[in-house]
Design an enzyme around this catalytic site. Structure first.
Site, PDB file in Angstrom:
ATOM      1  N   ARG A   1      48.593  35.661  -9.184  1.00 14.87           N
ATOM      2  CA  ARG A   1      49.735  34.858  -8.618  1.00 14.87           C
ATOM      3  C   ARG A   1      51.113  36.006  -8.361  1.00 14.87           C
ATOM      4  O   ARG A   1      51.901  35.423  -7.455  1.00 14.87           O
ATOM      5  CB  ARG A   1      50.241  34.124  -9.782  1.00 14.87           C
ATOM      6  CG  ARG A   1      49.597  32.845 -10.082  1.00 14.87           C
ATOM      7  CD  ARG A   1      49.890  31.990 -11.146  1.00 14.87           C
ATOM      8  NE  ARG A   1      48.957  30.725 -11.179  1.00 14.87           N
ATOM      9  CZ  ARG A   1      48.784  30.031 -12.103  1.00 14.87           C
ATOM     10  NH1 ARG A   1      49.583  30.083 -13.206  1.00 14.87           N
ATOM     11  NH2 ARG A   1      48.034  28.914 -11.889  1.00 14.87           N
TER      12      ARG A   1
ATOM     13  N   HIS B   1      57.471  30.105 -13.849  1.00 14.57           N
ATOM     14  CA  HIS B   1      56.188  29.209 -14.413  1.00 14.57           C
ATOM     15  C   HIS B   1      55.949  29.544 -15.562  1.00 14.57           C
ATOM     16  O   HIS B   1      55.970  28.583 -16.422  1.00 14.57           O
ATOM     17  CB  HIS B   1      55.414  29.618 -13.451  1.00 14.57           C
ATOM     18  CG  HIS B   1      54.025  28.631 -13.617  1.00 14.57           C
ATOM     19  ND1 HIS B   1      54.230  26.961 -13.691  1.00 14.57           N
ATOM     20  CD2 HIS B   1      52.760  28.663 -13.701  1.00 14.57           C
ATOM     21  CE1 HIS B   1      53.132  26.684 -13.841  1.00 14.57           C
ATOM     22  NE2 HIS B   1      52.212  27.570 -13.901  1.00 14.57           N
TER      23      HIS B   1
ATOM     24  N   HIS C   1      55.241  31.176 -10.380  1.00 18.10           N
ATOM     25  CA  HIS C   1      54.124  30.405  -9.477  1.00 18.10           C
ATOM     26  C   HIS C   1      54.311  30.484  -7.944  1.00 18.10           C
ATOM     27  O   HIS C   1      55.573  29.864  -7.502  1.00 18.10           O
ATOM     28  CB  HIS C   1      53.915  28.813 -10.260  1.00 18.10           C
ATOM     29  CG  HIS C   1      52.621  28.238  -9.844  1.00 18.10           C
ATOM     30  ND1 HIS C   1      52.115  27.923  -8.343  1.00 18.10           N
ATOM     31  CD2 HIS C   1      51.643  28.148 -10.498  1.00 18.10           C
ATOM     32  CE1 HIS C   1      50.942  27.431  -8.351  1.00 18.10           C
ATOM     33  NE2 HIS C   1      50.459  27.480  -9.748  1.00 18.10           N
TER      34      HIS C   1
ATOM     35  N   ARG D   1      49.503  36.269 -16.561  1.00 21.06           N
ATOM     36  CA  ARG D   1      48.466  35.478 -17.037  1.00 21.06           C
ATOM     37  C   ARG D   1      47.507  35.269 -16.170  1.00 21.06           C
ATOM     38  O   ARG D   1      47.936  34.719 -15.030  1.00 21.06           O
ATOM     39  CB  ARG D   1      49.289  34.213 -17.604  1.00 21.06           C
ATOM     40  CG  ARG D   1      48.254  32.994 -18.135  1.00 21.06           C
ATOM     41  CD  ARG D   1      49.148  31.674 -18.276  1.00 21.06           C
ATOM     42  NE  ARG D   1      49.718  31.187 -16.902  1.00 21.06           N
ATOM     43  CZ  ARG D   1      49.419  30.040 -16.619  1.00 21.06           C
ATOM     44  NH1 ARG D   1      49.031  29.221 -17.428  1.00 21.06           N
ATOM     45  NH2 ARG D   1      49.895  29.815 -15.592  1.00 21.06           N
TER      46      ARG D   1
ATOM     47  N   GLU E   1      40.434  29.059  -9.756  1.00 20.36           N
ATOM     48  CA  GLU E   1      41.828  29.266  -9.260  1.00 20.36           C
ATOM     49  C   GLU E   1      41.811  30.733  -9.037  1.00 20.36           C
ATOM     50  O   GLU E   1      41.002  31.631  -9.485  1.00 20.36           O
ATOM     51  CB  GLU E   1      42.648  28.797 -10.526  1.00 20.36           C
ATOM     52  CG  GLU E   1      42.392  27.318 -10.855  1.00 20.36           C
ATOM     53  CD  GLU E   1      43.620  26.829 -11.904  1.00 20.36           C
ATOM     54  OE1 GLU E   1      44.090  27.673 -12.392  1.00 20.36           O
ATOM     55  OE2 GLU E   1      43.984  25.597 -11.684  1.00 20.36           O
TER      56      GLU E   1
HETATM   57  C1  LIG Z   1      53.643  22.353 -14.180  1.00 21.92           C
HETATM   58  C2  LIG Z   1      52.868  23.113 -14.918  1.00 21.92           C
HETATM   59  C3  LIG Z   1      51.345  23.332 -14.892  1.00 21.92           C
HETATM   60  C4  LIG Z   1      50.658  23.925 -15.602  1.00 21.92           C
HETATM   61  N1  LIG Z   1      49.391  24.068 -15.394  1.00 21.92           N
HETATM   62  C5  LIG Z   1      48.495  24.733 -16.447  1.00 21.92           C
HETATM   63  C6  LIG Z   1      47.065  24.802 -16.229  1.00 21.92           C
HETATM   64  O1  LIG Z   1      46.472  23.965 -15.353  1.00 21.92           O
HETATM   65  N2  LIG Z   1      46.269  25.334 -17.098  1.00 21.92           N
HETATM   66  C7  LIG Z   1      46.911  26.240 -18.317  1.00 21.92           C
HETATM   67  O2  LIG Z   1      46.203  26.595 -18.803  1.00 21.92           O
HETATM   68  N3  LIG Z   1      48.255  26.319 -18.336  1.00 21.92           N
HETATM   69  C8  LIG Z   1      49.002  25.398 -17.378  1.00 21.92           C
HETATM   70  N4  LIG Z   1      50.461  25.414 -17.633  1.00 21.92           N
HETATM   71  C9  LIG Z   1      51.068  26.378 -18.761  1.00 21.92           C
HETATM   72  C10 LIG Z   1      50.772  25.421 -19.833  1.00 21.92           C
HETATM   73  O3  LIG Z   1      51.053  24.074 -19.728  1.00 21.92           O
HETATM   74  C11 LIG Z   1      51.517  25.783 -21.154  1.00 21.92           C
HETATM   75  O4  LIG Z   1      51.603  27.308 -21.061  1.00 21.92           O
HETATM   76  C12 LIG Z   1      51.064  25.190 -22.398  1.00 21.92           C
HETATM   77  O5  LIG Z   1      50.844  24.071 -22.326  1.00 21.92           O
HETATM   78  C13 LIG Z   1      52.095  25.607 -23.538  1.00 21.92           C
HETATM   79  O6  LIG Z   1      51.626  24.819 -24.644  1.00 21.92           O
HETATM   80  P1  LIG Z   1      52.625  25.058 -25.947  1.00 21.92           P
HETATM   81  O7  LIG Z   1      52.000  24.197 -26.939  1.00 21.92           O
HETATM   82  O8  LIG Z   1      52.684  26.405 -26.396  1.00 21.92           O
HETATM   83  O9  LIG Z   1      54.130  24.714 -25.465  1.00 21.92           O
HETATM   84  P2  LIG Z   1      54.788  23.080 -25.019  1.00 21.92           P
HETATM   85  O10 LIG Z   1      53.529  22.486 -24.448  1.00 21.92           O
HETATM   86  O11 LIG Z   1      55.654  23.682 -24.009  1.00 21.92           O
HETATM   87  O12 LIG Z   1      55.141  22.620 -25.982  1.00 21.92           O
HETATM   88  C14 LIG Z   1      56.416  23.040 -26.702  1.00 21.92           C
HETATM   89  C15 LIG Z   1      56.955  21.985 -27.489  1.00 21.92           C
HETATM   90  O13 LIG Z   1      58.169  22.503 -28.364  1.00 21.92           O
HETATM   91  C16 LIG Z   1      59.112  21.597 -28.556  1.00 21.92           C
HETATM   92  N5  LIG Z   1      60.365  22.173 -28.777  1.00 21.92           N
HETATM   93  C17 LIG Z   1      60.981  23.275 -28.072  1.00 21.92           C
HETATM   94  N6  LIG Z   1      62.073  23.681 -28.541  1.00 21.92           N
HETATM   95  C18 LIG Z   1      62.327  22.990 -29.696  1.00 21.92           C
HETATM   96  C19 LIG Z   1      63.136  23.026 -30.463  1.00 21.92           C
HETATM   97  N7  LIG Z   1      64.330  23.620 -30.572  1.00 21.92           N
HETATM   98  N8  LIG Z   1      63.134  21.963 -31.692  1.00 21.92           N
HETATM   99  C20 LIG Z   1      62.053  20.945 -31.484  1.00 21.92           C
HETATM  100  N9  LIG Z   1      61.154  21.078 -30.793  1.00 21.92           N
HETATM  101  C21 LIG Z   1      61.261  21.919 -29.707  1.00 21.92           C
HETATM  102  C22 LIG Z   1      59.151  20.765 -27.236  1.00 21.92           C
HETATM  103  O14 LIG Z   1      59.784  19.634 -27.190  1.00 21.92           O
HETATM  104  C23 LIG Z   1      57.717  20.720 -26.889  1.00 21.92           C
HETATM  105  O15 LIG Z   1      57.050  19.484 -27.643  1.00 21.92           O
HETATM  106  C24 LIG Z   1      51.312  24.736 -16.616  1.00 21.92           C
HETATM  107  C25 LIG Z   1      52.477  24.585 -16.894  1.00 21.92           C
HETATM  108  C26 LIG Z   1      53.536  23.751 -16.130  1.00 21.92           C
HETATM  109  C27 LIG Z   1      54.757  23.729 -16.476  1.00 21.92           C
END
Ligand SMILES: Cc1cc2nc3c(=O)[nH]c(=O)nc-3n(C[C@H](O)[C@H](O)[C@H](O)COP(=O)(O)OP(=O)(O)OC[C@H]3O[C@@H](n4cnc5c(N)ncnc54)[C@H](O)[C@@H]3O)c2cc1C
Length: 523
Positions: free
Chosen positions: A289, A350, A242, A385, A115
């Site tokens: 990016r 993004h 993005h 990032r 990437e």
């Molecule tokens: C389309 C897309 C493609 C991506 N591709 C990549 C990739 O290929 N590789 C990579 O490394 N990263 C990628 N990313 C980024 C990556 O997916 C995220 O940064 C990562 O998954 C974040 O994980 P997290 O557990 O911190 O948060 P999240 O996975 O967003 O989880 C957050 C959680 O908190 C909960 N939550 C939020 N607020 C509250 C609240 N007030 N009360 C209760 N629950 C709450 C939500 O419901 C969810 O369950 C991508 C992101 C997107 C959107």
């Protein structure tokens, strides 16, 4: 009232991997995961490209991954954190493989994608739905852990600190977290869950802008409730756009065309089909990016076109279908044939590099409150990032935070008097909002303002105007908040307003352009 040893807010990669780890080491600890939507709904579920990890020691090494991460972050990263994450990556990756996540293989080795910003092929992936596969495996593992309870459609309104305990004053230098107030969306009741340790793993805040690749859960709730509790939140000026989201006439969540498509040879073109990346960076399509997103934004501004094009026509069709079946399917659903037409793309908000400031164990500035993942500023990403480093961040910091949590629970040195004294939520004098239109109107206003004035390219004038407009919106939100019975919609609006304020304020404090932050008056 519910009591837990550990309260986890969020069921993405960060919250789940942390909870599984604590559960494995402390099978008697009571762990509750609350999540505001369906249990799998998260940014994690939509991750496509994969996870960056050095597995091919013939061609790759830790130093290269470290340097790529530092370069993408424009040197604003914390080097010791980058080194720690990159070196721990293989162990954490092996762990999720053990927990059941499947990754594509080639000739008996992990198939590795490339990437933007990476100098080697090091992205392990599951077709183009890596996040979906990881989320599936982690949820399954968490559900098989007898001491983890998952409460879906439970919306955290605020964390509980001394501020909520009668007779206690908030000591800004020593704030304690005692759990959270949570709206159970099914019963419509606000519950109090007290906990010895709380983890915020609430993800990003993409919906502070009009167009984003993030699902609707990404409203910066964790960042906002920590900021309200006077916890440290930093680097909010750094928001990654993005370069290639699938263009749509409807605002909201846009489908992502993964960077891996450019890694496999897709080329950027103007709407008319002209090449342009050579004018901006010698790495062309594989520049980082921020450079690619600004280049597209600039070309669109010059031509007045509402989108640019991604040319996949000369790519190996068989390989494309094998590697990107989901992207192909989505394009066809939208009436686009990537093998004969340009895919219309626009840059979209993004990934948030800033957030709740944490140390290497994921500890925030608030005692007994940990934070992991996209809601944090851990020092890994700096000003931008590197692609596919964020799933990795969730795993590495999830592990470290779990280890620290385990040692704190072993010592069991918590303020039990305060935990007992936390009162129930008080709704006295509040009214049910009878007009949701006001909330959606204010949310749209906020998103328009952020997209127009605090987007990919900023300026001093735009930021000043943004701050003025923000004051107007924030005053209206505050007024509604103080007389209304809480709904997730109102709380999210309040959180987005807080996040917008943090982004504008920190943008105004910048004196030079760095990574994803670009103010044309500083150029
Ligand atoms: C389309 C897309 C493609 C991506 N591709 C990549 C990739 O290929 N590789 C990579 O490394 N990263 C990628 N990313 C980024 C990556 O997916 C995220 O940064 C990562 O998954 C974040 O994980 P997290 O557990 O911190 O948060 P999240 O996975 O967003 O989880 C957050 C959680 O908190 C909960 N939550 C939020 N607020 C509250 C609240 N007030 N009360 C209760 N629950 C709450 C939500 O419901 C969810 O369950 C991508 C992101 C997107 C959107």
């Amino acid at each position: 009232m519910i009591k837990a040893d550990v309260l986890v807010i969020g069921s993405g990669i960060s919250g789940l991997s942390y909870a599984i780890k604590v559960s494995e080491h402390l099978p008697d600890a009571k762990i509750i995961i609350v999540t505001k939507s369906d249990e799998d709904e998260s940014n994690t579920k939509y991750a496509q490209g994969g996870l960056a990890v050095v597995t091919d020691l013939k061609n790759d090494n830790f130093e290269k991954h470290i340097e790529d991460t530092m370069r993408a972050g424009d040197g604003e990263n914390k080097r010791d954190i980058v080194e720690m994450v990159v070196r721990e990556a293989p162990a954490r990756f092996n762990e999720i493989v053990e927990w059941g996540a499947k990754f594509d293989m080639k000739n008996g080795e992990f198939a590795l994608g490339r990437e933007g910003g990476h100098t080697e092929n090091r992205i392990v992936h599951h077709k183009d739905i890596t996040g979906f596969e990881i989320e599936r495996a982690l949820l399954e593992t968490a559900k098989n852990s007898p001491n983890i309870e998952i409460l879906d459609h439970h919306y955290v309104i605020d964390i509980i600190t001394q501020h909520h305990v009668p007779g206690k004053e908030l000591n800004q230098g020593d704030i304690h977290c005692y759990g959270a107030y949570i709206l159970d969306e099914k019963s419509k009741k606000i519950k109090k869950i007290t906990s010895k340790i709380t983890l915020a793993a609430t993800g990003g805040a993409g919906h502070v802008y009009k167009n984003t690749t993030n699902p609707t859960i990404a409203t910066g709730d964790g960042i906002a409730f920590v900021a309200r509790a006077k916890g440290k939140v930093t680097n909010m000026q750094y928001y990654q756009f993005h370069p290639t989201a699938l263009y749509s006439k409807i605002d909201g969540m846009l489908f992502l065309i993964s960077e891996a498509v450019r890694g496999d040879g897709a080329k950027l073109r103007t709407k008319k089909g002209e090449k342009f990346m050579h004018k901006y960076d010698e790495r062309e399509e594989l520049a980082s990016r921020d450079i690619v997103a600004r280049a597209i934004d600039n070309e669109m501004k010059i031509s007045g076109d509402e989108y640019a094009g991604l040319d996949c026509r000369t790519m190996d069709h068989e390989k494309f279908l094998e590697h990107f079946p989901n992207i192909y399917k989505k394009c066809r659903e939208e009436g686009i044939d990537p093998f004969t037409q340009l895919i219309p793309i626009v840059p979209a908000c993004h990934y948030l590099m800033g957030g709740i400031e944490v140390d290497r164990d994921g500890q925030s500035s608030i005692r007994n409150l940990f934070a992991v993942g996209e809601c944090t500023n851990s020092g890994l990403h700096g000003a931008n990032r590197l692609a596919s480093n964020s799933l990795l961040e969730g795993l590495v910091f999830g592990h470290n935070a779990a280890m620290k949590t385990i040692s704190l629970l072993d010592k069991n040195n918590f303020n039990f008097d305060d935990l007992k004294a936390v009162p129930e939520w008080n709704e006295e004098g509040m009214k049910i909002m009878d007009e949701m239109v006001i909330i959606s109107y204010l949310r749209k206003q906020l998103q328009e303002m952020m997209s127009d004035l605090v987007g990919i390219v900023r300026s001093n004038k735009r930021l000043t105007m943004a701050m003025q407009k923000h004051q107007e919106i924030a005053a209206a939100v505050d007024e509604i908040y103080h007389y209304s019975i809480l709904s997730p919609q109102l709380s999210e609006l309040r959180n987005l307003t807080t996040v917008a304020h943090l982004i504008i304020t920190e943008s105004m404090q910048m004196t030079e352009n760095k990574g994803a932050f670009y103010n044309k008056d500083l150029a």
